[in-house]
Scaffold this active site. Structure first.
Site, PDB file in Angstrom:
ATOM      1  N   TRP A  42       0.891   3.170  10.603  1.00 40.78           N
ATOM      2  CA  TRP A  42       1.567   2.549   9.470  1.00 40.78           C
ATOM      3  C   TRP A  42       0.669   1.576   8.724  1.00 40.78           C
ATOM      4  CZ3 TRP A  42       7.305   2.290   8.843  1.00 40.78           C
ATOM      5  CH2 TRP A  42       7.971   3.230   9.659  1.00 40.78           C
ATOM      6  N   GLN A  44      -1.845  -0.156   6.409  1.00 45.35           N
ATOM      7  CA  GLN A  44      -2.452   0.183   5.122  1.00 45.35           C
ATOM      8  C   GLN A  44      -3.787  -0.531   4.927  1.00 45.35           C
ATOM      9  OE1 GLN A  44       0.335  -0.132   1.822  1.00 45.35           O
ATOM     10  NE2 GLN A  44       2.019   0.520   3.122  1.00 45.35           N
ATOM     11  N   GLY A  45      -3.889  -1.751   5.460  1.00 50.16           N
ATOM     12  CA  GLY A  45      -5.166  -2.450   5.411  1.00 50.16           C
ATOM     13  C   GLY A  45      -6.166  -1.763   6.321  1.00 50.16           C
ATOM     14  N   GLY A  46      -7.427  -2.154   6.217  1.00 46.78           N
ATOM     15  CA  GLY A  46      -8.464  -1.502   6.997  1.00 46.78           C
ATOM     16  C   GLY A  46      -8.927  -2.348   8.162  1.00 46.78           C
ATOM     17  N   GLU A 107      -9.246  -8.838   0.639  1.00 46.06           N
ATOM     18  CA  GLU A 107      -7.834  -9.041   0.909  1.00 46.06           C
ATOM     19  C   GLU A 107      -7.545 -10.526   1.057  1.00 46.06           C
ATOM     20  OE1 GLU A 107      -6.351  -6.572   4.058  1.00 46.06           O
ATOM     21  OE2 GLU A 107      -7.064  -4.736   3.146  1.00 46.06           O
ATOM     22  N   HIS A 218       5.127 -10.243   5.965  1.00 45.09           N
ATOM     23  CA  HIS A 218       4.311  -9.797   4.835  1.00 45.09           C
ATOM     24  C   HIS A 218       5.062 -10.091   3.553  1.00 45.09           C
ATOM     25  CE1 HIS A 218       1.626  -7.522   2.314  1.00 45.09           C
ATOM     26  NE2 HIS A 218       0.832  -7.313   3.353  1.00 45.09           N
ATOM     27  N   ARG A 264      -0.879 -15.297   4.131  1.00 41.44           N
ATOM     28  CA  ARG A 264       0.417 -14.616   4.013  1.00 41.44           C
ATOM     29  C   ARG A 264       1.611 -15.537   4.223  1.00 41.44           C
ATOM     30  NH1 ARG A 264      -1.078  -8.991   7.247  1.00 41.44           N
ATOM     31  NH2 ARG A 264      -2.224  -8.034   5.527  1.00 41.44           N
ATOM     32  N   HIS A 322       6.312  -8.357   9.866  1.00 45.37           N
ATOM     33  CA  HIS A 322       5.154  -7.466   9.781  1.00 45.37           C
ATOM     34  C   HIS A 322       4.292  -7.441  11.037  1.00 45.37           C
ATOM     35  CE1 HIS A 322       1.936  -5.236   7.909  1.00 45.37           C
ATOM     36  NE2 HIS A 322       1.070  -6.238   8.033  1.00 45.37           N
ATOM     37  N   ARG A 357      -2.086 -14.612  11.156  1.00 46.31           N
ATOM     38  CA  ARG A 357      -3.188 -13.643  11.178  1.00 46.31           C
ATOM     39  C   ARG A 357      -3.819 -13.465   9.804  1.00 46.31           C
ATOM     40  NH1 ARG A 357      -3.463  -8.138  10.040  1.00 46.31           N
ATOM     41  NH2 ARG A 357      -1.204  -7.932   9.881  1.00 46.31           N
ATOM     42  N   SER A 362      -6.180  -7.272  12.383  1.00 48.47           N
ATOM     43  CA  SER A 362      -5.432  -6.640  13.474  1.00 48.47           C
ATOM     44  C   SER A 362      -6.122  -5.387  13.998  1.00 48.47           C
ATOM     45  CB  SER A 362      -4.005  -6.312  13.025  1.00 48.47           C
ATOM     46  OG  SER A 362      -4.022  -5.562  11.823  1.00 48.47           O
TER      47      SER A 362
END
Length: 492
Positions: A42, A44-46, A107, A218, A264, A322, A357, A362
């Site tokens: 799931w 989306q970030g890298g 990001e 998030h 965040r 999130h 975070r 992650s």
């Protein structure tokens, strides 16, 4: 069955651990088979990892610690930022392809472009698919399509895993890689099944958990009535998308110097505040992001499913649960307080994330500590002695729908002491035989941690204690014997 290492969970942390544990002997991975059950798929970030000449591990560490609001363990952060580039290089050497044609992404909270994407905002899916293919081709790894229901102990030593149906897989080491617990929330960005089963397995085995009050919400999850929350990646704002109020005005600059790229927790609270001030939705405006539909296919698809075109229309967003910063307490090698039991990925509390975070740390953490859990010697992690009595363990369970309602209301972006007390009493008295034991336990532990921390810090905000308290610049941990405070993180 018997094996050298049994890994519970088949996301990035579990599969990467398995691939590195085979050098010690046979590996068994225990997890339900569907890929969508893993939060990795799931994501989306890298992968956040230093690569550019204008960046450095020290800079990445500083960004991580700034986001963590004073609670990051600097030793764990140093391991992460120095080992993450090696993990990315190893993946590339194995055939993993990242989107380096456009350079690394920027990001929220990062001071440099260091997030490695694969397939745009489908990075987690691409990484998970790649790791699954490598594991499938490896002759030394066995997959068991089942749920783990208990950690087997031989004395105080973890010695295997009991799975559904009663079979036991004996092992020299057990690695928990089951993901987090945001599935206990109604408004969430990840799998429905992430209800903290790994937390519960560790708890019943006697292991300590830590930092459970810190849940990341998030700030930009789709907010369309009648539809589930769906994450709109942080990278959209890194490429120029902005948050606007109902009148079309940008508002994040009045909340933080980094504006739309603030950490965040700050953005999530700002979005809630503006929604309440105006009585209207907040929107994410990505209409100026070049080629947004092709560069962010997941975001485009999710918006299209609810009748919105992200390329031409600002879309309504609101915070959603999130990521869990807390989890099973580990040392720098994934060792828990139960000898032979390790944890890696979101299920673990390594101290890397502190109270909040940093975006895309992650997947980096999953890879770095997944590997370290595979290669570490089996020995005791430092013991800790509880200093306070714990309330009796819940004797029943609460229905998951009811837990999700209570978590959204009382364990969300903002918490209140009176509501936390009421929730704790309700959870302790829960006796719904159709409910989930793991979810009830996790919600009870989270509420207890949130109630005890009488300050606001990172992902934990108390309306009745809105300021940070220097006396609470400590992590708190708990096992079945009681609560205690961990040593204050060293100054960096």
């Amino acid at each position: 069955m018997s094996t050298s290492t049994v890994v519970i969970g088949a996301g990035a942390a579990g599969l990467w651990c398995a691939l590195h544990a085979v050098d010690r002997g046979a590996v068994t991975v225990v997890a339900p088979g569907a890929a969508e059950l893993s939060a990795t798929a799931w994501a989306q970030g890298g992968v956040a990892a230093v690569s550019g000449a204008d960046d450095s591990p020290e800079r990445h560490a500083a960004d991580t610690i700034a986001a963590g609001a004073g609670l990051c363990d600097p030793r764990a952060v140093d391991v992460l930022v120095r080992d993450a580039p090696e993990a990315v290089a190893e993946l590339v050497s194995m055939g993993m392809r990242f989107d380096e044609g456009d350079g690394s992404a920027l990001e929220g909270g990062h001071s440099a472009r260091r997030v490695h994407h694969a397939g745009g905002d489908r990075s987690g899916r691409a990484l998970h698919r790649f790791l699954e293919e490598v594991v499938e081709r490896h002759g030394g790894i066995v997959r068991v399509d089942a749920r783990a229901v208990a950690i087997e102990l031989r004395g105080a030593l973890a010695s295997g895993v009991r799975i559904e149906g009663g079979a036991v897989i004996a092992a020299d080491r057990v690695v928990l890689a089951t993901g987090g617990a945001c599935g206990i929330y109604g408004r969430r960005t990840g799998p429905d099944t992430s209800v903290g089963e790994g937390f519960a397995l560790a708890w019943h085995a006697g292991a300590a958990l830590a930092d459970l009050e810190f849940v990341q919400f998030h700030p930009t999850a789709l907010d369309v009535p009648g539809h589930p929350a769906r994450l709109l990646t942080e990278a959209l704002r890194g490429e120029g998308a902005v948050l606007r109020d109902a009148s079309g005005e940008r508002f994040m600059d009045r909340f933080h110097p980094l504006g739309d790229l603030a950490p965040r927790d700050i953005v999530a609270r700002a979005v809630l505040q503006v929604r309440e001030e105006t009585g209207q939705p907040v929107v994410l405006d990505a209409t100026t992001v070049a080629n947004v539909a092709t560069r962010f296919p997941t975001a485009e698809e999710q918006c299209r499913e609810v009748g919105l075109d992200i390329a031409t229309t600002p879309v309504p967003v609101a915070p959603a649960a999130h990521y869990c910063m807390g989890g099973v307490l580990t040392d720098l090698w994934g060792r828990t307080t139960v000898p032979g039991l390790f944890a890696a990925g979101e299920v673990a509390s390594t101290g890397v994330h502190g109270a909040n975070r940093l975006a895309s740390n992650s997947l980096a953490e999953a890879l770095v500590f997944g590997r370290r859990s595979a290669i570490a010697d089996v020995e005791d992690a430092p013991a800790a002695t509880p200093i306070e009595d714990l309330a009796p363990e819940p004797i029943g369970a609460m229905g998951l729908v009811r837990i999700r309602d209570r978590a959204d209301r009382f364990l969300g972006v903002r918490r209140d002491g009176l509501e936390l007390h009421a929730l704790l009493a309700e959870l302790a008295a829960a006796t719904d035989p159709g409910g989930g034991l793991a979810a009830t336990l996790v919600a009870w532990l989270m509420a207890g941690a949130a109630d005890r921390r009488r300050e606001s810090r990172g992902g934990h905000y108390r309306v009745d204690f809105p300021a940070q308290d220097p006396d609470w610049r400590v992590r708190q941990a708990v096992d079945r014997r009681g609560w205690w405070r961990l040593a204050s993180p060293e100054a960096v």
